[in-house]
Structure formats: structure tokens, C-alpha cells
Design an enzyme around this catalytic site. Structure first.
Site, PDB file in Angstrom:
ATOM      1  N   TYR A 103       0.805  -1.231   0.000  1.00  0.00           N
ATOM      2  CA  TYR A 103       0.000   0.000   0.000  1.00  0.00           C
ATOM      3  C   TYR A 103       0.837   1.280   0.000  1.00  0.00           C
ATOM      4  O   TYR A 103       0.278   2.371  -0.141  1.00  0.00           O
ATOM      5  CB  TYR A 103      -0.966  -0.013   1.196  1.00  0.00           C
ATOM      6  CG  TYR A 103      -1.906  -1.199   1.163  1.00  0.00           C
ATOM      7  CD1 TYR A 103      -2.851  -1.332   0.150  1.00  0.00           C
ATOM      8  CD2 TYR A 103      -1.832  -2.209   2.119  1.00  0.00           C
ATOM      9  CE1 TYR A 103      -3.694  -2.428   0.093  1.00  0.00           C
ATOM     10  CE2 TYR A 103      -2.679  -3.313   2.080  1.00  0.00           C
ATOM     11  CZ  TYR A 103      -3.604  -3.417   1.065  1.00  0.00           C
ATOM     12  OH  TYR A 103      -4.446  -4.504   0.997  1.00  0.00           O
ATOM     13  N   ARG A 112      -3.694 -10.249  -6.995  1.00  0.00           N
ATOM     14  CA  ARG A 112      -3.413 -10.718  -5.633  1.00  0.00           C
ATOM     15  C   ARG A 112      -4.093 -12.074  -5.380  1.00  0.00           C
ATOM     16  O   ARG A 112      -4.408 -12.793  -6.318  1.00  0.00           O
ATOM     17  CB  ARG A 112      -3.834  -9.631  -4.643  1.00  0.00           C
ATOM     18  CG  ARG A 112      -3.049  -8.316  -4.861  1.00  0.00           C
ATOM     19  CD  ARG A 112      -3.390  -7.272  -3.833  1.00  0.00           C
ATOM     20  NE  ARG A 112      -3.029  -7.715  -2.479  1.00  0.00           N
ATOM     21  CZ  ARG A 112      -3.425  -7.086  -1.379  1.00  0.00           C
ATOM     22  NH1 ARG A 112      -4.176  -6.003  -1.464  1.00  0.00           N
ATOM     23  NH2 ARG A 112      -3.078  -7.540  -0.197  1.00  0.00           N
TER      24      ARG A 112
HETATM   25  C1  DQA Z   1      -7.796  -2.769  -0.826  1.00  0.00           C
HETATM   26  C2  DQA Z   1      -7.738  -4.206  -1.334  1.00  0.00           C
HETATM   27  C3  DQA Z   1      -8.508  -5.135  -0.415  1.00  0.00           C
HETATM   28  O1  DQA Z   1      -8.451  -6.462  -0.898  1.00  0.00           O
HETATM   29  C4  DQA Z   1      -7.928  -5.104   0.982  1.00  0.00           C
HETATM   30  O2  DQA Z   1      -8.686  -5.896   1.861  1.00  0.00           O
HETATM   31  C5  DQA Z   1      -7.747  -3.732   1.507  1.00  0.00           C
HETATM   32  C6  DQA Z   1      -7.305  -2.665   0.608  1.00  0.00           C
HETATM   33  C7  DQA Z   1      -6.947  -1.805  -1.678  1.00  0.00           C
HETATM   34  O3  DQA Z   1      -7.189  -0.600  -1.589  1.00  0.00           O
HETATM   35  O4  DQA Z   1      -6.056  -2.236  -2.403  1.00  0.00           O
HETATM   36  O5  DQA Z   1      -7.882  -3.491   2.708  1.00  0.00           O
HETATM   37  O6  DQA Z   1      -9.131  -2.326  -0.899  1.00  0.00           O
END
Ligand code: DQA
Length: 161
Positions: free
Chosen positions: A22, A106
Site C-alpha cells: 500500500y 493478488r
Molecule cells: C484494498 C484491497 C482489499 O483487498 C484489501 O482488503 C484492503 C485494501 C486496496 O485498496 O487495495 O484493505 O481495498
């Protein structure tokens, strides 16, 4: 015109959680950038984050009569929440699903979104820039709706009483 931004569970941990996925940017920095674009585009914007599914449902319902469009990152609820999907369907406001990571690259359980089919569009995989792309898309959608309303009003104005 007003855009409601809704952030799901664990997004308050951005900058701390899984930085390899992230990145280092905090949620408030993402929101500052969105606010700047909103000001430039002359639209109002409001931000909400919750770790609770029911609170997210409540916020979506509150958008009715208050906001013109929703940008939502439902986070993990993307893959599980029929309640959030139903709420978006119920308010029938243009909604853009947004993800920081590319959910399709993913784990298999992230490759299914229950939310995307009730949205105008989905942005996934551009890091924090996904939110900017969602903003550009939402402003465009809202402008098109506004133009359509104005054209309809003008047409009605031309009709004899
Ligand atoms: C997410 C992707 C989701 O699978 C994950 O559970 C998140 C973040 C993203 O912004 O990439 O918490 O929404």
C-alpha cells in the site's frame, strides 16, 4: 455538487500497514490531495472511514439527499459484503469503487468484488493515485448529469404552457 468518500476497514492504518503493498502514504495525505482536486473542480467533498460494516451502510444511506456521488474503497468488505452492495443499489447514486492495490493480481479471494457490479466504474492498482483517477471520473460523471439536467430544463422551458 458533493462527493462523499468512504474508506473501509484498516485504511486508517495506511502508512503503517503492509507498506510493500500500500506504500508509505497516510490516509489524511490522500484526502488532502482529493480535497485540492475537489476545490479546483468546484465540488464539495466529505471524508468518512470506518472499520465497521454497519457504519459504512449507514453512511451510504445518509448520502441520499446529501451527496451526488460516492467514491468508496470498501477494503476487505469488497469481497464479502452483500449489505454494502445493497446499500449502494438502494441509494442509486453514481459510485466508483477504488483500490490502492491491483486486486486482480493478488490472492484469489480478492479477485472477486461484490461491489463492482453496482458501481459506475472501478479503479484498482494505481497506488494512492487510484483516488485521483476516481475523482477525475466522478467529476466527469457529475458534470454530465448536470449538463443533462440543464438541457432537459431548457427543453421544458421551451414547451408552451
Ligand atoms: C484494498 C484491497 C482489499 O483487498 C484489501 O482488503 C484492503 C485494501 C486496496 O485498496 O487495495 O484493505 O481495498
Amino acid at each position: 455538487m458533493k462527493i462523499q468518500v468512504i474508506q473501509g476497514p484498516n485504511l486508517n492504518m495506511l502508512g503503517v500497514r503492509e507498506q510493500n503493498i500500500y506504500g508509505p502514504m497516510k490516509l489524511e495525505d490522500i484526502h488532502s490531495q482529493m480535497k485540492a482536486y475537489a476545490e479546483q473542480s468546484k465540488v464539495e467533498i466529505d471524508f468518512f472511514q470506518s472499520n465497521l460494516e454497519g457504519e459504512i451502510v449507514d453512511k451510504i444511506q445518509e448520502c441520499l439527499g446529501d451527496s451526488d456521488g460516492i467514491i468508496i474503497n470498501p477494503a476487505a468488505y469488497t469481497h464479502t459484503s452483500i449489505a454494502i452492495r445493497d446499500a449502494i443499489k438502494a441509494v442509486a447514486l453514481p459510485t466508483i469503487e477504488t483500490h490502492i492495490s491491483n486486486v486482480y493480481a493478488r490472492e484469489e479471494f480478492r479477485q472477486k468484488s461484490l461491489i463492482a457490479p453496482v458501481c459506475a466504474g472501478q479503479v484498482t492498482g494505481f497506488g494512492p493515485f487510484s483516488y485521483h483517477m476516481a475523482m477525475v471520473g466522478m467529476v466527469q460523471i457529475l458534470q454530465e448529469i448536470e449538463n443533462m439536467k440543464q438541457a432537459q430544463a431548457a427543453q421544458q422551458g421551451q414547451k408552451p404552457a
